[in-house]
Design a protein around this motif. Structure first.
Motif, mmCIF file in Angstrom:
data_model
loop_
_atom_site.group_PDB
_atom_site.id
_atom_site.type_symbol
_atom_site.label_atom_id
_atom_site.label_comp_id
_atom_site.label_asym_id
_atom_site.label_seq_id
_atom_site.Cartn_x
_atom_site.Cartn_y
_atom_site.Cartn_z
ATOM 1 N N ASN A 169 0.812 -1.221 0.000
ATOM 2 C CA ASN A 169 0.000 0.000 0.000
ATOM 3 C C ASN A 169 0.847 1.275 0.000
ATOM 4 O OD1 ASN A 169 0.994 0.027 2.579
ATOM 5 N ND2 ASN A 169 -1.011 -0.036 3.608
ATOM 6 N N ASN A 170 2.062 1.167 -0.548
ATOM 7 C CA ASN A 170 2.940 2.327 -0.684
ATOM 8 C C ASN A 170 3.918 2.050 -1.813
ATOM 9 O OD1 ASN A 170 5.706 1.327 0.612
ATOM 10 N ND2 ASN A 170 4.019 0.545 1.885
ATOM 11 N N TRP A 171 4.533 3.111 -2.315
ATOM 12 C CA TRP A 171 5.395 2.986 -3.487
ATOM 13 C C TRP A 171 6.582 2.058 -3.247
ATOM 14 C CZ3 TRP A 171 5.844 3.159 -8.421
ATOM 15 C CH2 TRP A 171 7.106 3.256 -9.027
ATOM 16 N N LEU A 217 5.459 -1.689 -3.037
ATOM 17 C CA LEU A 217 4.905 -2.125 -4.315
ATOM 18 C C LEU A 217 6.017 -2.313 -5.341
ATOM 19 C CD1 LEU A 217 1.735 -1.338 -6.105
ATOM 20 C CD2 LEU A 217 3.796 -0.602 -7.284
ATOM 21 N N CYS A 251 -3.842 1.881 -0.933
ATOM 22 C CA CYS A 251 -2.933 3.033 -0.972
ATOM 23 C C CYS A 251 -3.651 4.320 -0.554
ATOM 24 C CB CYS A 251 -2.339 3.183 -2.371
ATOM 25 S SG CYS A 251 -1.186 1.874 -2.836
ATOM 26 N N ARG A 252 -4.900 4.443 -0.964
ATOM 27 C CA ARG A 252 -5.668 5.646 -0.574
ATOM 28 C C ARG A 252 -5.939 5.640 0.928
ATOM 29 N NH1 ARG A 252 -8.333 4.186 -5.500
ATOM 30 N NH2 ARG A 252 -7.779 5.665 -7.169
ATOM 31 N N ARG A 310 -4.065 4.440 3.068
ATOM 32 C CA ARG A 310 -2.777 4.769 3.695
ATOM 33 C C ARG A 310 -2.553 6.281 3.709
ATOM 34 N NH1 ARG A 310 2.333 2.004 4.040
ATOM 35 N NH2 ARG A 310 3.667 3.368 5.287
ATOM 36 N N LEU A 336 -1.848 8.217 0.866
ATOM 37 C CA LEU A 336 -0.847 8.654 -0.104
ATOM 38 C C LEU A 336 -1.362 9.835 -0.914
ATOM 39 C CD1 LEU A 336 0.516 5.245 -1.468
ATOM 40 C CD2 LEU A 336 1.198 6.519 0.567
ATOM 41 N N GLU A 355 2.021 10.222 -5.761
ATOM 42 C CA GLU A 355 2.424 8.847 -5.510
ATOM 43 C C GLU A 355 1.359 7.866 -5.982
ATOM 44 O OE1 GLU A 355 4.600 6.212 -2.022
ATOM 45 O OE2 GLU A 355 3.717 8.158 -1.538
ATOM 46 N N LEU A 356 0.090 8.232 -5.818
ATOM 47 C CA LEU A 356 -0.986 7.367 -6.306
ATOM 48 C C LEU A 356 -0.907 7.199 -7.813
ATOM 49 C CD1 LEU A 356 -4.023 8.619 -4.176
ATOM 50 C CD2 LEU A 356 -2.960 6.362 -4.055
ATOM 51 N N ILE A 390 1.918 4.830 -8.670
ATOM 52 C CA ILE A 390 1.549 3.445 -8.373
ATOM 53 C C ILE A 390 0.582 2.909 -9.422
ATOM 54 C CG2 ILE A 390 0.214 2.022 -6.762
ATOM 55 C CD1 ILE A 390 1.528 3.668 -4.497
#
Length: 297
Positions: A13-15, A18, A48-49, A51, A53, A57-58, A61
């Motif tokens: 759930n983050n760059w 991932l 990710c959302r 989290r 971000l 960054e979204l 990803i």
């Protein structure tokens, strides 16, 4: 031959996580990620959302996931029936078809590995396998390459219309049918000099052995190539499409001797660059190849 991994959406759930996870995978590495469930990419974005971000960054990803869709993500029709992703993936029927599961925290079986401390050995030595030389085993080893596209190419100087060869092709097409991925086209390149029989006889034999697939609408083309230009290109036997490729060291032949069918042969994932090179030569630049005759079924 490809190992199939499932990855918990919350685990990437983050760059950073991932990117770390996705770079381990690819057809050329013998490692693929199952889209479990089919909305897996959307679930990753939702994680990710949650989290928190930012938009930049979204976007990065999302682009990474889209790029991965063609060269490392696969669908294999696994049932998603639990109350949560972890509960669903833990079902025995699902785990039986997966090599490993990467998760954020919860370990519920020996196939589960925390993404933060998964040992590198988990991802090693996946590019090469040894399989028995029977038609079913040869076909099964190529399952995920065969079903990755609407067509595939075989390059094998010794491929002929005889049953020992067409039985392997039949096995490959059955694998495609079982996975709802019957190809539109199959193209085969073989050495014209290896079979002295007339074109009419060879074509008739191909039609007899492959009639069921011809009637299903699979277009099969056999290009018999002049032998004087094959020494460089035919050191090994290849199966490939525009996405991936495999090298079969002993070719696409089921030995007539039943004992020899128990012997093993190497099947190796080709590097992406080499697979692309083969595709360019045999498909995109096919007019440059000296084809003696062509059989269209």
């Amino acid at each position: 031959m490809h190992a199939i991994f499932a990855i918990e959406p919350e685990a990437i759930n983050n760059w950073q996580d991932l990117r770390y996870a996705l770079e381990k995978f690819g057809y050329s590495k013998g490692l693929l990620i199952v889209r479990y469930p089919k909305t897996w990419m959307r679930l990753v974005m939702e994680a990710c959302r949650r989290r928190g971000l930012g938009d930049v960054e979204l976007k990065r990803i999302e682009e990474k996931l889209q790029n991965a869709k063609d060269d490392r993500l696969v669908r294999i029709g696994l049932a998603f029936e639990g109350a949560s992703w972890l509960e669903s993936v833990s079902a025995e029927a699902v785990l039986n078809q997966i090599s490993a599961v990467l998760v954020r925290d919860q370990i519920v079986s020996d196939k589960f590995h925390r993404i933060d401390d998964a040992h590198e050995n988990l991802f090693d030595n996946r590019r090469e396998v040894r399989v028995k030389r029977n038609a079913n085993a040869l076909a099964e080893s190529a399952k995920y390459v065969l079903t990755a596209s609407d067509h595939f190419v075989l390059v094998d100087p010794y491929f002929q219309s005889r049953r020992k060869c067409t039985k392997v092709l039949d096995g490959m097409l059955r694998i495609c049918r079982e996975n709802d991925a019957i190809p539109n086209q199959v193209i085969i390149f073989s050495d014209h000099s290896k079979d002295s029989r007339s074109l009419a006889v060879v074509k008739h034999e191909y039609e007899e052995h492959l009639r069921a697939w011809i009637e299903r609408g699979v277009n099969i083309t056999i290009c018999r190539v002049a032998s004087d230009q094959l020494e460089q290109d035919f050191h090994a036997r290849y199966l490939f499409n525009q996405k991936a490729g495999l090298r079969f060291d002993r070719g696409f032949v089921e030995p007539e001797d039943h004992n020899e069918r128990e012997h093993e042969t190497d099947v190796i994932c080709m590097d992406t660059a080499f697979s692309n090179e083969l595709y360019a030569r045999f498909i995109e630049a096919r007019e440059s190849i000296d084809i003696v005759d062509e059989i269209m079924l």
